[in-house]
Scaffold this motif. Structure first.
Motif, PDB file in Angstrom:
ATOM      1  N   LEU A  68      37.445   3.734-102.982  1.00 34.67           N
ATOM      2  CA  LEU A  68      36.678   4.680-103.762  1.00 34.67           C
ATOM      3  C   LEU A  68      37.794   5.002-105.019  1.00 34.67           C
ATOM      4  O   LEU A  68      39.122   4.595-104.891  1.00 34.67           O
ATOM      5  CB  LEU A  68      36.797   6.014-102.991  1.00 34.67           C
ATOM      6  CG  LEU A  68      35.563   6.191-101.916  1.00 34.67           C
ATOM      7  CD1 LEU A  68      35.891   7.839-101.332  1.00 34.67           C
ATOM      8  CD2 LEU A  68      34.431   5.769-102.273  1.00 34.67           C
ATOM      9  N   GLY A  92      40.429   6.200-107.472  1.00 35.54           N
ATOM     10  CA  GLY A  92      41.442   7.066-107.374  1.00 35.54           C
ATOM     11  C   GLY A  92      42.231   6.596-105.945  1.00 35.54           C
ATOM     12  O   GLY A  92      43.334   7.369-105.869  1.00 35.54           O
ATOM     13  N   SER A  93      41.603   5.921-105.076  1.00 39.06           N
ATOM     14  CA  SER A  93      42.523   5.565-103.829  1.00 39.06           C
ATOM     15  C   SER A  93      43.732   4.764-104.192  1.00 39.06           C
ATOM     16  O   SER A  93      44.553   4.882-103.404  1.00 39.06           O
ATOM     17  CB  SER A  93      41.716   4.806-102.962  1.00 39.06           C
ATOM     18  OG  SER A  93      40.996   3.638-103.630  1.00 39.06           O
ATOM     19  N   GLY A  94      43.852   4.134-105.120  1.00 36.03           N
ATOM     20  CA  GLY A  94      44.964   3.384-105.519  1.00 36.03           C
ATOM     21  C   GLY A  94      44.811   1.910-105.698  1.00 36.03           C
ATOM     22  O   GLY A  94      45.698   1.303-105.488  1.00 36.03           O
ATOM     23  N   THR A 149      44.042  -0.258-108.430  1.00 34.64           N
ATOM     24  CA  THR A 149      44.714  -0.922-109.340  1.00 34.64           C
ATOM     25  C   THR A 149      45.973  -1.008-109.063  1.00 34.64           C
ATOM     26  O   THR A 149      46.867  -2.206-109.116  1.00 34.64           O
ATOM     27  CB  THR A 149      44.359  -0.077-110.643  1.00 34.64           C
ATOM     28  OG1 THR A 149      42.790  -0.044-110.975  1.00 34.64           O
ATOM     29  CG2 THR A 149      44.748  -1.046-111.831  1.00 34.64           C
ATOM     30  N   LYS A 160      50.747  -4.128-107.019  1.00 29.59           N
ATOM     31  CA  LYS A 160      51.644  -4.223-105.989  1.00 29.59           C
ATOM     32  C   LYS A 160      51.836  -5.322-105.223  1.00 29.59           C
ATOM     33  O   LYS A 160      52.706  -5.949-104.800  1.00 29.59           O
ATOM     34  CB  LYS A 160      51.669  -2.865-105.126  1.00 29.59           C
ATOM     35  CG  LYS A 160      52.269  -1.566-105.559  1.00 29.59           C
ATOM     36  CD  LYS A 160      52.091  -0.679-104.587  1.00 29.59           C
ATOM     37  CE  LYS A 160      52.463   0.892-105.151  1.00 29.59           C
ATOM     38  NZ  LYS A 160      52.286   1.985-104.037  1.00 29.59           N
ATOM     39  N   THR A 194      47.144   4.078 -98.841  1.00 29.21           N
ATOM     40  CA  THR A 194      48.318   4.266 -99.849  1.00 29.21           C
ATOM     41  C   THR A 194      48.799   5.615 -99.726  1.00 29.21           C
ATOM     42  O   THR A 194      48.067   6.477 -99.045  1.00 29.21           O
ATOM     43  CB  THR A 194      47.508   4.187-101.367  1.00 29.21           C
ATOM     44  OG1 THR A 194      46.294   5.304-101.131  1.00 29.21           O
ATOM     45  CG2 THR A 194      46.803   2.838-101.412  1.00 29.21           C
ATOM     46  N   ASP A 213      53.741   8.222 -98.946  1.00 26.21           N
ATOM     47  CA  ASP A 213      55.014   9.173 -99.275  1.00 26.21           C
ATOM     48  C   ASP A 213      54.730  10.525 -99.601  1.00 26.21           C
ATOM     49  O   ASP A 213      55.453  11.300 -99.634  1.00 26.21           O
ATOM     50  CB  ASP A 213      55.408   8.444-100.923  1.00 26.21           C
ATOM     51  CG  ASP A 213      54.364   8.515-101.742  1.00 26.21           C
ATOM     52  OD1 ASP A 213      53.189   7.839-101.479  1.00 26.21           O
ATOM     53  OD2 ASP A 213      54.605   8.986-102.947  1.00 26.21           O
ATOM     54  N   GLY A 252      54.552   4.926-102.523  1.00 25.47           N
ATOM     55  CA  GLY A 252      55.289   5.521-103.959  1.00 25.47           C
ATOM     56  C   GLY A 252      54.334   5.046-105.205  1.00 25.47           C
ATOM     57  O   GLY A 252      53.364   4.100-104.767  1.00 25.47           O
TER      58      GLY A 252
HETATM   59  P1  GDP Z   1      42.009   3.192-108.229  1.00 33.24           P
HETATM   60  O1  GDP Z   1      41.248   4.361-109.015  1.00 33.24           O
HETATM   61  O2  GDP Z   1      41.455   3.371-106.968  1.00 33.24           O
HETATM   62  O3  GDP Z   1      42.274   2.015-109.232  1.00 33.24           O
HETATM   63  O4  GDP Z   1      43.602   4.088-108.385  1.00 33.24           O
HETATM   64  P2  GDP Z   1      44.722   3.914-109.142  1.00 33.24           P
HETATM   65  O5  GDP Z   1      45.380   2.731-108.780  1.00 33.24           O
HETATM   66  O6  GDP Z   1      44.415   4.100-110.750  1.00 33.24           O
HETATM   67  O7  GDP Z   1      45.716   4.966-108.634  1.00 33.24           O
HETATM   68  C1  GDP Z   1      45.226   6.538-108.597  1.00 33.24           C
HETATM   69  C2  GDP Z   1      46.672   7.538-108.910  1.00 33.24           C
HETATM   70  O8  GDP Z   1      47.307   7.399-107.489  1.00 33.24           O
HETATM   71  C3  GDP Z   1      47.603   6.921-109.867  1.00 33.24           C
HETATM   72  O9  GDP Z   1      48.212   7.955-110.352  1.00 33.24           O
HETATM   73  C4  GDP Z   1      48.582   6.282-108.928  1.00 33.24           C
HETATM   74  O10 GDP Z   1      49.910   6.125-109.635  1.00 33.24           O
HETATM   75  C5  GDP Z   1      48.601   6.889-107.590  1.00 33.24           C
HETATM   76  N1  GDP Z   1      49.223   6.146-106.668  1.00 33.24           N
HETATM   77  C6  GDP Z   1      48.432   4.961-106.201  1.00 33.24           C
HETATM   78  N2  GDP Z   1      49.259   4.417-105.055  1.00 33.24           N
HETATM   79  C7  GDP Z   1      50.172   5.477-104.790  1.00 33.24           C
HETATM   80  C8  GDP Z   1      51.278   5.617-103.631  1.00 33.24           C
HETATM   81  O11 GDP Z   1      51.464   4.870-102.737  1.00 33.24           O
HETATM   82  N3  GDP Z   1      51.835   6.881-103.729  1.00 33.24           N
HETATM   83  C9  GDP Z   1      51.912   7.850-104.727  1.00 33.24           C
HETATM   84  N4  GDP Z   1      52.662   8.673-104.702  1.00 33.24           N
HETATM   85  N5  GDP Z   1      50.781   7.645-105.732  1.00 33.24           N
HETATM   86  C10 GDP Z   1      49.980   6.568-105.685  1.00 33.24           C
END
Ligand code: GDP
Length: 295
Positions: free
Chosen positions: A109, A111-113, A115, A120, A247, A250, A275
């Motif tokens: 989804l 915002g899940s992380g 990208t 990483k 993800t 932390d 992180g």
């Molecule tokens: P995407 O929409 O699934 O591609 O999500 P993004 O990679 O853009 O990540 C969404 C937000 O979550 C960003 O602000 C990232 O910096 C943050 N983020 C991703 N992974 C982590 C993690 O393992 N720890 C923390 N604290 N923030 C994370």
């Protein structure tokens, strides 16, 4: 800190158990009721918690007395082993094909992380001497391509993009590009949605038809708890998932997703994000996570 409340409650339950010396079946059952409450409050799936308690109780009641351990220590040891088993026993990471390139599709989804974790994982494999290619398959948000370029540069991995071309076309061309340019790992950063939707699932299916995906990794945000596990079950059913990247461990996640996802979907957690920085990635070790929870 992640799992804080769960750890505290488990340690309180074990403290009471330790004060008993010889344990009776009612002592064990009382302790297990506390453990069950702690798991449910940590947002562990109801059925998962119930089965977990049943296994631990059965083993604890029937446990042979070991000279080296007190009865309470034995119960704690069983809880630790079962927590480890719940999360999948062994640590996995991903397997790199002997015949390159290995293709990894990141999905999940918005915002899940995805990208961040695409980059990483690229960085993790660069450090091991691999040559990953990051691929921008999220064509719906122009910012997504730019974001991938920014993190790709930080990770030291090239980014392949074709603007708003169809994702399966981008994947196919990226695959050919990787073969031509000696990239032994192709990481597809796909589009996310706010909710699981059919259109997204169909798109991911088309990507999988276009290129030989070796690993479909579902990225889930540990902070979302049990809902994340439901999302995982849907993705697995509709797209087929090989493993999970969990993800934001932390943060102050209660732990429900980490403890339930494997039992509910049958898929292992392969990596953990700990992180926002690109080095904040760990290969997931169930035994270490169990020790962390048990303190
Ligand atoms: P995407 O929409 O699934 O591609 O999500 P993004 O990679 O853009 O990540 C969404 C937000 O979550 C960003 O602000 C990232 O910096 C943050 N983020 C991703 N992974 C982590 C993690 O393992 N720890 C923390 N604290 N923030 C994370």
């Amino acid at each position: 800190m992640a799992f804080e409340s769960l750890s505290e409650k488990l340690s309180a339950a074990f403290k009471r158990l330790r004060s008993k010396g010889k344990l009776t079946e009612p002592d064990i059952k009382a302790a297990m009721r506390e453990v069950r409450m702690a798991l449910l409050e940590a947002d562990v799936n109801y059925k998962v918690a119930k089965e977990f308690i049943a296994r631990v109780t059965e083993r604890s009641v029937g446990a042979e007395v070991m000279e080296s351990l007190t009865p309470a220590q034995q119960v704690i040891k069983i809880v630790s082993e079962e927590l480890t088993a719940l999360m999948g026993s062994e640590s996995r990471g991903i397997h790199i094909n002997s015949k390159p390139p290995t293709v990894v599709m990141m999905c999940g989804l918005q915002g899940s992380g995805k990208t961040t974790h695409s980059a990483k994982i690229a960085r993790y494999f660069i450090k091991q001497g691999h040559r990953p290619l990051l691929v921008a398959c999220d064509i719906y948000r122009p910012a997504a391509i730019d974001q991938l370029k920014v993190v790709g540069e930080k990770a030291g991995a090239p980014v392949f993009e074709l603007g708003t071309e169809q994702p399966e076309v981008i994947a196919r061309r990226a695959y050919a590009h990787a073969r031509d340019h000696g990239n032994d790992l192709v990481i597809l950063d796909t589009a996310g949605r706010l909710h699981v939707d059919e259109e997204l699932m169909a798109e991911l299916g088309r990507i999988k038809e276009a290129v030989p995906v070796d690993e479909t990794l579902l990225v889930i945000d540990a902070m979302v708890g049990q809902d994340a596990v439901n999302v995982a079950a849907s993705f697995n059913e509709k797209v087929g998932v090989d493993g999970v990247v969990l993800t934001k461990l932390d943060g102050d996640t209660r732990g429900g997703a980490a403890l339930s996802v494997r039992a509910v979907t049958g898929k292992p957690i392969k990596f953990a994000g700990v992180g926002e920085k690109l080095d904040d990635l760990e290969v997931f070790h169930p035994d270490r996570m169990a020790s962390r929870i048990l303190g």
